[in-house]
Design a protein around this motif. Sequence first.
Motif, PDB file in Angstrom:
ATOM      1  N   GLU A   1       0.818  -1.211   0.000  1.00 40.89           N
ATOM      2  CA  GLU A   1       0.000   0.000   0.000  1.00 40.89           C
ATOM      3  C   GLU A   1       0.853   1.262   0.000  1.00 40.89           C
ATOM      4  OE1 GLU A   1      -3.412   0.695   0.054  1.00 40.89           O
ATOM      5  OE2 GLU A   1      -3.566  -1.343  -0.630  1.00 40.89           O
ATOM      6  N   THR A   2       2.084   1.160   0.532  1.00 41.56           N
ATOM      7  CA  THR A   2       2.926   2.342   0.637  1.00 41.56           C
ATOM      8  C   THR A   2       4.285   2.069   0.008  1.00 41.56           C
ATOM      9  OG1 THR A   2       3.641   1.622   2.838  1.00 41.56           O
ATOM     10  CG2 THR A   2       1.807   3.156   2.736  1.00 41.56           C
ATOM     11  N   PRO A   3       4.348   1.997  -1.329  1.00 38.93           N
ATOM     12  CA  PRO A   3       5.586   1.654  -2.003  1.00 38.93           C
ATOM     13  C   PRO A   3       6.615   2.764  -1.989  1.00 38.93           C
ATOM     14  CG  PRO A   3       3.898   2.205  -3.596  1.00 38.93           C
ATOM     15  CD  PRO A   3       3.239   2.203  -2.257  1.00 38.93           C
TER      16      PRO A   3
ATOM     17  N   ILE B   1      -3.118  17.299   1.739  1.00 34.94           N
ATOM     18  CA  ILE B   1      -3.883  16.066   1.520  1.00 34.94           C
ATOM     19  C   ILE B   1      -3.883  15.246   2.807  1.00 34.94           C
ATOM     20  CG2 ILE B   1      -3.882  13.824   0.330  1.00 34.94           C
ATOM     21  CD1 ILE B   1      -2.839  15.246  -2.159  1.00 34.94           C
ATOM     22  N   GLY B   2      -2.721  15.194   3.450  1.00 38.33           N
ATOM     23  CA  GLY B   2      -2.612  14.454   4.709  1.00 38.33           C
ATOM     24  C   GLY B   2      -3.490  15.028   5.806  1.00 38.33           C
ATOM     25  N   ASP B   3      -3.793  16.335   5.705  1.00 39.88           N
ATOM     26  CA  ASP B   3      -4.684  16.964   6.678  1.00 39.88           C
ATOM     27  C   ASP B   3      -6.154  16.762   6.323  1.00 39.88           C
ATOM     28  OD1 ASP B   3      -2.574  17.895   8.173  1.00 39.88           O
ATOM     29  OD2 ASP B   3      -2.515  19.858   7.206  1.00 39.88           O
ATOM     30  N   GLY B   4      -6.424  16.082   5.185  1.00 38.43           N
ATOM     31  CA  GLY B   4      -7.801  15.785   4.802  1.00 38.43           C
ATOM     32  C   GLY B   4      -8.499  16.884   4.030  1.00 38.43           C
TER      33      GLY B   4
ATOM     34  N   SER C   1      -1.971  14.910  -9.597  1.00 38.89           N
ATOM     35  CA  SER C   1      -1.705  13.844 -10.575  1.00 38.89           C
ATOM     36  C   SER C   1      -0.199  13.597 -10.697  1.00 38.89           C
ATOM     37  CB  SER C   1      -2.278  14.221 -11.948  1.00 38.89           C
ATOM     38  OG  SER C   1      -3.685  14.288 -11.904  1.00 38.89           O
ATOM     39  N   ARG C   2       0.568  14.684 -10.741  1.00 32.36           N
ATOM     40  CA  ARG C   2       2.022  14.543 -10.877  1.00 32.36           C
ATOM     41  C   ARG C   2       2.650  13.954  -9.621  1.00 32.36           C
ATOM     42  NH1 ARG C   2       1.622  19.427 -13.869  1.00 32.36           N
ATOM     43  NH2 ARG C   2       2.037  20.708 -12.020  1.00 32.36           N
ATOM     44  N   LEU C   3       2.197  14.398  -8.446  1.00 36.38           N
ATOM     45  CA  LEU C   3       2.830  13.888  -7.225  1.00 36.38           C
ATOM     46  C   LEU C   3       2.463  12.427  -6.976  1.00 36.38           C
ATOM     47  CD1 LEU C   3       0.981  13.703  -4.344  1.00 36.38           C
ATOM     48  CD2 LEU C   3       0.915  16.155  -4.680  1.00 36.38           C
ATOM     49  N   LEU C   4       1.235  12.010  -7.363  1.00 39.22           N
ATOM     50  CA  LEU C   4       0.874  10.591  -7.238  1.00 39.22           C
ATOM     51  C   LEU C   4       1.774   9.743  -8.127  1.00 39.22           C
ATOM     52  CD1 LEU C   4      -3.052  10.638  -7.193  1.00 39.22           C
ATOM     53  CD2 LEU C   4      -1.503  10.373  -5.258  1.00 39.22           C
ATOM     54  N   ALA C   5       2.043  10.241  -9.345  1.00 42.12           N
ATOM     55  CA  ALA C   5       2.913   9.502 -10.275  1.00 42.12           C
ATOM     56  C   ALA C   5       4.328   9.405  -9.706  1.00 42.12           C
ATOM     57  CB  ALA C   5       2.927  10.192 -11.632  1.00 42.12           C
ATOM     58  N   LYS C   6       4.819  10.502  -9.137  1.00 45.61           N
ATOM     59  CA  LYS C   6       6.170  10.487  -8.567  1.00 45.61           C
ATOM     60  C   LYS C   6       6.272   9.521  -7.388  1.00 45.61           C
ATOM     61  CE  LYS C   6       7.750  15.172  -9.766  1.00 45.61           C
ATOM     62  NZ  LYS C   6       8.224  16.475  -9.207  1.00 45.61           N
TER      63      LYS C   6
ATOM     64  N   GLY D   1       4.433   6.896  -6.979  1.00 47.46           N
ATOM     65  CA  GLY D   1       4.150   5.520  -7.401  1.00 47.46           C
ATOM     66  C   GLY D   1       2.887   4.958  -6.777  1.00 47.46           C
ATOM     67  N   VAL D   2       1.909   5.821  -6.477  1.00 49.87           N
ATOM     68  CA  VAL D   2       0.643   5.362  -5.909  1.00 49.87           C
ATOM     69  C   VAL D   2      -0.496   5.837  -6.803  1.00 49.87           C
ATOM     70  CG1 VAL D   2       1.510   5.350  -3.545  1.00 49.87           C
ATOM     71  CG2 VAL D   2       0.382   7.398  -4.420  1.00 49.87           C
ATOM     72  N   GLN D   3      -1.634   5.162  -6.679  1.00 50.28           N
ATOM     73  CA  GLN D   3      -2.793   5.519  -7.504  1.00 50.28           C
ATOM     74  C   GLN D   3      -3.863   6.249  -6.695  1.00 50.28           C
ATOM     75  OE1 GLN D   3      -1.637   2.046  -7.704  1.00 50.28           O
ATOM     76  NE2 GLN D   3      -0.290   2.930  -9.249  1.00 50.28           N
ATOM     77  N   ARG D   4      -3.915   6.008  -5.408  1.00 51.40           N
ATOM     78  CA  ARG D   4      -5.032   6.505  -4.606  1.00 51.40           C
ATOM     79  C   ARG D   4      -4.597   7.648  -3.709  1.00 51.40           C
ATOM     80  NH1 ARG D   4      -6.678   1.789  -1.200  1.00 51.40           N
ATOM     81  NH2 ARG D   4      -8.522   3.042  -0.685  1.00 51.40           N
ATOM     82  N   ARG D   5      -5.490   8.602  -3.575  1.00 51.44           N
ATOM     83  CA  ARG D   5      -5.246   9.772  -2.734  1.00 51.44           C
ATOM     84  C   ARG D   5      -4.960   9.361  -1.288  1.00 51.44           C
ATOM     85  NH1 ARG D   5      -7.561  15.027  -3.699  1.00 51.44           N
ATOM     86  NH2 ARG D   5      -7.586  16.350  -1.823  1.00 51.44           N
ATOM     87  N   VAL D   6      -5.670   8.335  -0.805  1.00 46.14           N
ATOM     88  CA  VAL D   6      -5.492   7.930   0.586  1.00 46.14           C
ATOM     89  C   VAL D   6      -4.085   7.376   0.824  1.00 46.14           C
ATOM     90  CG1 VAL D   6      -6.392   5.584   0.257  1.00 46.14           C
ATOM     91  CG2 VAL D   6      -6.527   6.659   2.515  1.00 46.14           C
ATOM     92  N   GLN D   7      -3.491   6.719  -0.190  1.00 49.11           N
ATOM     93  CA  GLN D   7      -2.121   6.238  -0.043  1.00 49.11           C
ATOM     94  C   GLN D   7      -1.159   7.416   0.089  1.00 49.11           C
ATOM     95  OE1 GLN D   7      -2.558   3.921  -3.747  1.00 49.11           O
ATOM     96  NE2 GLN D   7      -1.749   2.176  -2.635  1.00 49.11           N
ATOM     97  N   ALA D   8      -1.388   8.438  -0.722  1.00 44.56           N
ATOM     98  CA  ALA D   8      -0.549   9.634  -0.636  1.00 44.56           C
ATOM     99  C   ALA D   8      -0.678  10.281   0.735  1.00 44.56           C
ATOM    100  CB  ALA D   8      -0.925  10.618  -1.737  1.00 44.56           C
TER     101      ALA D   8
END
Length: 234
Positions: free
Chosen positions: A154-156, A176-179, A201-206, A208-215
């Motif tokens: 879940e957290t690569p 995002i971490g603050d909700g 979109s760019r930071l999720l790609a960097k 390596g995660v697909q879901r906002r909750v993982q970020a």
Amino acid sequence: MTDTRTFTEQHPIRVFLLDDHEVVRRGLADLLDSEPDITVVGDAATAEHAVVRAPALRPDVAVLDVRLPDGDGITVCRELRDRMPDVACLMLTSFDDEDALLDAIMAGASGYVLKQIKGSDLVSAIRTVASGQSMLDPATTARLMRSLRADPAETPAVPSELASLSPRERDILALIGDGLTNREIGKRLYLSEKTVKNHISRLLAKLGVQRRVQAAVLASQLDQPEPGGHRPGR
């Protein structure tokens, strides 16, 4: 600190219901309308109708079924809070689903209850979230975040990948971490909602995660030192 709101018979809590089962919606409406300080202002059977109808009705609380035939209540929660930051979303589900709870937290939900809840407890939950308080148990939330953070699938991402983020992307990840919703992030950083979406979109790609909750889980690592540095002692 969140401002508490007070409701009375003259100024009742305005509730919107979203559930794909008519019997459930009618039952909830009957239950809630029997309370002097609560009034049901509208309902919907699908995510699409909820997103269209609810903003026009200006509810104080939206009771949202998590699983719907055309989507999910968590996405509806995020969209409604984008349009109405003051609305309190109470997620209602038949399943004790940890992933759904995490997603609900990140979507800005104020509470998460199972459909097996007693009617009187549901009424109490609606009053609680309407007043500006949270129905999300902090201990449960913390346990879920630790569980997800400990799962490598879940957290690569690792700190070196966090280091690849630009200062602006790091700011957005922290929010995002603050909700915060995209709209709230935009207001905080003086950016358009579209620009925020592009950054995410760019930071999720960097990462390596697909879901906002993982970020969001990875956001907790932002304050940790880079590899080779000294970690703070416990």
